[in-house]
Motif scaffolding. Structure first.
Motif, PDB file in Angstrom:
ATOM      1  N   PRO A 174     -11.309  35.985 100.017  1.00 46.84           N
ATOM      2  CA  PRO A 174     -11.732  35.545  98.897  1.00 46.84           C
ATOM      3  C   PRO A 174     -11.531  34.233  98.728  1.00 46.84           C
ATOM      4  CG  PRO A 174      -9.543  37.000  99.409  1.00 46.84           C
ATOM      5  CD  PRO A 174     -10.133  37.026 100.533  1.00 46.84           C
ATOM      6  N   HIS A 200     -17.679  40.391  99.481  1.00 47.48           N
ATOM      7  CA  HIS A 200     -18.841  41.065 100.592  1.00 47.48           C
ATOM      8  C   HIS A 200     -19.671  40.276 100.874  1.00 47.48           C
ATOM      9  CE1 HIS A 200     -16.043  44.545 100.592  1.00 47.48           C
ATOM     10  NE2 HIS A 200     -15.841  44.391  99.467  1.00 47.48           N
ATOM     11  N   PRO A 217     -16.931  42.495 105.020  1.00 47.67           N
ATOM     12  CA  PRO A 217     -15.699  41.407 103.696  1.00 47.67           C
ATOM     13  C   PRO A 217     -15.496  39.733 104.371  1.00 47.67           C
ATOM     14  CG  PRO A 217     -14.179  42.888 105.574  1.00 47.67           C
ATOM     15  CD  PRO A 217     -16.005  42.961 105.581  1.00 47.67           C
ATOM     16  N   ASP A 251     -14.019  38.614 107.472  1.00 43.50           N
ATOM     17  CA  ASP A 251     -11.991  38.830 106.954  1.00 43.50           C
ATOM     18  C   ASP A 251     -11.644  39.187 108.063  1.00 43.50           C
ATOM     19  OD1 ASP A 251     -10.439  37.907 106.686  1.00 43.50           O
ATOM     20  OD2 ASP A 251     -10.219  38.939 104.513  1.00 43.50           O
ATOM     21  N   SER A 295      -7.377  41.069  92.582  1.00 39.03           N
ATOM     22  CA  SER A 295      -7.211  41.523  94.005  1.00 39.03           C
ATOM     23  C   SER A 295      -8.336  42.129  94.257  1.00 39.03           C
ATOM     24  CB  SER A 295      -5.941  42.410  94.411  1.00 39.03           C
ATOM     25  OG  SER A 295      -6.407  44.200  94.145  1.00 39.03           O
ATOM     26  N   LYS A 296      -9.665  41.511  94.112  1.00 34.98           N
ATOM     27  CA  LYS A 296     -10.750  41.374  94.279  1.00 34.98           C
ATOM     28  C   LYS A 296     -10.977  41.256  95.586  1.00 34.98           C
ATOM     29  CE  LYS A 296     -12.964  42.379  89.969  1.00 34.98           C
ATOM     30  NZ  LYS A 296     -13.551  44.283  90.209  1.00 34.98           N
ATOM     31  N   GLN A 297     -12.346  41.979  96.928  1.00 38.26           N
ATOM     32  CA  GLN A 297     -12.505  41.367  98.206  1.00 38.26           C
ATOM     33  C   GLN A 297     -13.887  41.392  97.884  1.00 38.26           C
ATOM     34  OE1 GLN A 297     -10.462  42.077 100.969  1.00 38.26           O
ATOM     35  NE2 GLN A 297     -12.880  40.880 101.051  1.00 38.26           N
ATOM     36  N   TRP A 329     -18.580  41.743  94.974  1.00 36.21           N
ATOM     37  CA  TRP A 329     -16.927  42.418  95.387  1.00 36.21           C
ATOM     38  C   TRP A 329     -16.717  43.580  95.005  1.00 36.21           C
ATOM     39  CZ3 TRP A 329     -19.112  37.610  93.877  1.00 36.21           C
ATOM     40  CH2 TRP A 329     -18.439  36.391  94.506  1.00 36.21           C
TER      41      TRP A 329
END
Length: 206
Positions: free
Chosen positions: A192, A114, A189, A206, A110-112, A104
Motif C-alpha cells: 500500500p 495491484h 500485489p 509485495d 484495507s485496500k490492496q 485496488w
C-alpha cells in the motif's frame, strides 16, 4: 477504471522525446489525475504533454478546477455520444503510453493495490486516449472498457490497451467496441502507498 499509472520507458520505443529534455524528466510511478502526462497525438503520433483530466473545448470556464465532471476516464461504450467526449472522439484520438497501472481490491480502509503491466515482449502499454484543447491547454482522458479475462478476476473495468495492429485504426477514427479485448497483461500485489509516495519501489511485488 484507471486512476493511477506509471510513466512509460520511451527510450525503448524509439520515439523522439528529446524536446521533453527526458534526461531531466524523472520517471514517475504514481501519476494521478490532473498531472501532465505524455500523449502521442493524431495519426502522426506527435508527442506532447497534456493534463490528465479532459475538459471539453466548449467549456466556458477560466480555471480548470471549475470543470467538476470526472473525465479522466471515458467509457468506450458511451464516449462517442456523451457531450463531454464526443468532440474528442471525432477529432482528438491519441495514445497514452504507460509502463503499467494500478487497481485496488478489498474493503475501504484495507485496500490492496495491484500493479498491472505488459505480458508481451513490449515493455510499454498504449492506452487509447482522447485529447481536447481547452483555453490553449491540452487535456486528455484514458478510454476504458469492460475487463478482459486477464483483468476480470480483480476488477470489472480496464484501460483500452491497444495492440500493435489496433493503434493505427484507433488513431484513424475507427469505432470498434472490441478494441483492447485481446490485451495481455499480468499483475502482482504491491505494498500500500499514499498519494504523495513516489519511486520504483511502488511497483515491486509485495
Amino acid at each position: 477504471m484507471c486512476g493511477r499509472f506509471v510513466d512509460p520507458n520511451m527510450r525503448s520505443e524509439g520515439t523522439d522525446t528529446s524536446w521533453l529534455k527526458i534526461n531531466s524528466f524523472p520517471r514517475r510511478y504514481n501519476i494521478k489525475p490532473t498531472n501532465d502526462v505524455l500523449v502521442l497525438a493524431g495519426e502522426d503520433e506527435e508527442p506532447l504533454m497534456a493534463r490528465w483530466w479532459l475538459i471539453p473545448s466548449w467549456f466556458k470556464g477560466d480555471d480548470p478546477k471549475e470543470w467538476k465532471a470526472a473525465t479522466f476516464n471515458a467509457r468506450i461504450e458511451e464516449a462517442k455520444s456523451k457531450p463531454s467526449f464526443r468532440g474528442a472522439w471525432r477529432y482528438g484520438r491519441c495514445l497514452i503510453p504507460a509502463g503499467g497501472y494500478y487497481e485496488w481490491t478489498g474493503e475501504k480502509g484495507s485496500k490492496q493495490p495491484h500493479f498491472f503491466q505488459s505480458a508481451t515482449n513490449e515493455e510499454n502499454l498504449f492506452f487509447a486516449g482522447l485529447l481536447s484543447v481547452w483555453n490553449d491547454m491540452a487535456t486528455c482522458s484514458i478510454v476504458t472498457r469492460a475487463a478482459n479475462k486477464y483483468v476480470e478476476p480483480l476488477h470489472d473495468r480496464m484501460p483500452v490497451i491497444l495492440g500493435t495492429g489496433e493503434r493505427e485504426a484507433w488513431l484513424g477514427g475507427a469505432d470498434d467496441p472490441e478494441f483492447g479485448q485481446g490485451a495481455r497483461v499480468k499483475h502482482h500485489p504491491v505494498a500500500p502507498f499514499k498519494i504523495a509516495d513516489e519511486g520504483v519501489e511502488l511497483i515491486e511485488a509485495d
